[in-house]
Every structure is written in C-alpha cells, then in structure tokens.
Design a protein around this motif. Structure first.
Motif, short mmCIF file in Angstrom:
data_model
loop_
_atom_site.label_atom_id
_atom_site.label_comp_id
_atom_site.label_asym_id
_atom_site.label_seq_id
_atom_site.Cartn_x
_atom_site.Cartn_y
_atom_site.Cartn_z
N GLY A 40 0.77 -1.24 0.00
CA GLY A 40 0.00 0.00 0.00
C GLY A 40 0.80 1.28 0.00
O GLY A 40 0.23 2.37 0.12
N HIS A 41 2.10 1.21 -0.13
CA HIS A 41 2.94 2.41 -0.11
C HIS A 41 3.14 2.98 -1.51
O HIS A 41 3.03 2.27 -2.51
CB HIS A 41 4.30 2.09 0.51
N ARG A 42 3.48 4.26 -1.57
CA ARG A 42 3.82 4.93 -2.83
C ARG A 42 5.27 5.40 -2.81
O ARG A 42 5.69 6.17 -3.69
CB ARG A 42 2.90 6.12 -3.07
N ALA A 43 6.03 4.96 -1.84
CA ALA A 43 7.43 5.35 -1.73
C ALA A 43 8.20 4.26 -1.00
O ALA A 43 7.61 3.48 -0.24
CB ALA A 43 7.57 6.68 -1.00
N LEU A 44 9.48 4.24 -1.24
CA LEU A 44 10.38 3.30 -0.58
C LEU A 44 11.59 4.08 -0.09
O LEU A 44 12.21 4.82 -0.85
CB LEU A 44 10.84 2.22 -1.57
N ARG A 45 11.89 3.93 1.18
CA ARG A 45 13.09 4.57 1.73
C ARG A 45 14.17 3.52 1.90
O ARG A 45 13.95 2.48 2.54
CB ARG A 45 12.77 5.23 3.06
N LEU A 46 15.33 3.80 1.32
CA LEU A 46 16.46 2.88 1.41
C LEU A 46 17.46 3.42 2.42
O LEU A 46 18.14 4.40 2.15
CB LEU A 46 17.16 2.75 0.05
N PRO A 47 17.55 2.80 3.58
CA PRO A 47 18.56 3.24 4.54
C PRO A 47 19.94 2.86 4.03
O PRO A 47 20.18 1.73 3.62
CB PRO A 47 18.20 2.50 5.82
N LEU A 48 20.83 3.82 4.01
CA LEU A 48 22.20 3.59 3.55
C LEU A 48 23.14 3.59 4.75
O LEU A 48 22.75 3.98 5.85
CB LEU A 48 22.58 4.67 2.53
N PRO A 49 24.38 3.16 4.55
CA PRO A 49 25.31 3.10 5.69
C PRO A 49 25.41 4.44 6.42
O PRO A 49 25.43 5.50 5.80
CB PRO A 49 26.64 2.73 5.04
N THR A 73 10.70 9.03 -8.87
CA THR A 73 11.36 10.20 -8.29
C THR A 73 12.34 9.74 -7.23
O THR A 73 12.00 8.90 -6.38
CB THR A 73 10.31 11.14 -7.65
N VAL A 74 13.55 10.28 -7.27
CA VAL A 74 14.59 9.93 -6.29
C VAL A 74 14.91 11.17 -5.47
O VAL A 74 15.22 12.23 -6.03
CB VAL A 74 15.87 9.42 -6.99
N ASP A 75 14.83 11.04 -4.16
CA ASP A 75 15.21 12.12 -3.24
C ASP A 75 16.27 11.59 -2.29
O ASP A 75 16.18 10.45 -1.82
CB ASP A 75 14.01 12.60 -2.42
N TRP A 76 17.24 12.43 -2.03
CA TRP A 76 18.29 12.08 -1.05
C TRP A 76 17.94 12.80 0.23
O TRP A 76 17.91 14.02 0.30
CB TRP A 76 19.66 12.51 -1.58
N ILE A 77 17.65 12.02 1.28
CA ILE A 77 17.18 12.55 2.56
C ILE A 77 18.35 12.57 3.55
O ILE A 77 18.91 11.54 3.90
CB ILE A 77 16.05 11.66 3.13
N GLU A 95 15.10 8.00 -0.97
CA GLU A 95 13.67 7.72 -1.03
C GLU A 95 13.24 7.75 -2.48
O GLU A 95 13.50 8.72 -3.21
CB GLU A 95 12.87 8.74 -0.21
N ILE A 96 12.60 6.67 -2.90
CA ILE A 96 12.12 6.54 -4.28
C ILE A 96 10.60 6.50 -4.23
O ILE A 96 10.03 5.71 -3.49
CB ILE A 96 12.68 5.26 -4.93
N SER A 97 9.98 7.35 -5.00
CA SER A 97 8.51 7.41 -5.00
C SER A 97 7.99 7.38 -6.43
O SER A 97 8.72 7.58 -7.39
CB SER A 97 8.03 8.66 -4.27
N TRP A 98 6.70 7.13 -6.53
CA TRP A 98 6.04 7.08 -7.84
C TRP A 98 4.65 7.66 -7.75
O TRP A 98 4.12 7.90 -6.71
CB TRP A 98 5.99 5.65 -8.38
#
Length: 98
Positions: A40-49, A73-77, A95-98
C-alpha cells in the motif's frame, strides 16, 4: 605527507563506489518497490550506511537514470547518525517514489 591525502581520497572513492554498487542496485530496488506497492505504499526509503554520502557516486548516477526511465522520483534525505564512540556524522538515505 602531501602524497598521503590523494591516496586516502582515492581509497575513500573506491569504497564509496563499492558501497553504491552494493546498495543502489536497480534489480534489488525494483523488487523492494514491488513489495512496498503490495503493502500500500507509494514510496520506498532505502537506509544507507551511517555517515556515508553515496549521492555523488557513479552508482547514484545510474540509479537516477534508471529511475528517470521508469518515471520514478529519487530524493536524497539527509540524516545524522550516531557512530562508534558517540561520534555524530551526516549521511543520506534514498527515497524513491512514484
């Protein structure tokens, strides 16, 4: 001593590219995006080191190109991480969203 700094910077850049290749693989991210959508999400957050900025790597550029081709869409948080011995360091998650 002046020769040490360029050597250290090269080693750091090699490490960043290795980490980007490991964490920013579009094949793995595609599967994670499908899982996020199925939940059910419209975004994915990828935790990086912690404390590492991969946003200026070749791997990050490839991720941006792949995302653009797929209308993502790619955002650097920015975030602050607490590292060993309590040291604070800035880093970024994706964070990648669509």
């Amino acid at each position: 001593m002046a020769k040490l700094v360029p050597e250290l910077e090269r080693a750091r850049q090699v490490a960043l590219e290795r980490l980007a290749a490991e964490h920013l693989r579009s094949d793995k991210i595609k599967l994670q995006l499908h899982d996020a959508a199925k939940n059910g999400h419209r975004a994915l957050r990828l935790p990086l080191p912690d404390g590492i900025d991969l946003s200026k790597t070749d791997g990050a550029d490839m991720l941006r190109q792949w995302a653009k081709q797929n209308a993502l869409t790619v955002d650097w948080i920015s975030r602050t991480a607490t590292l060993e011995a309590g040291r604070q360091a800035s880093g970024f998650d994706v964070e990648i969203s669509w």
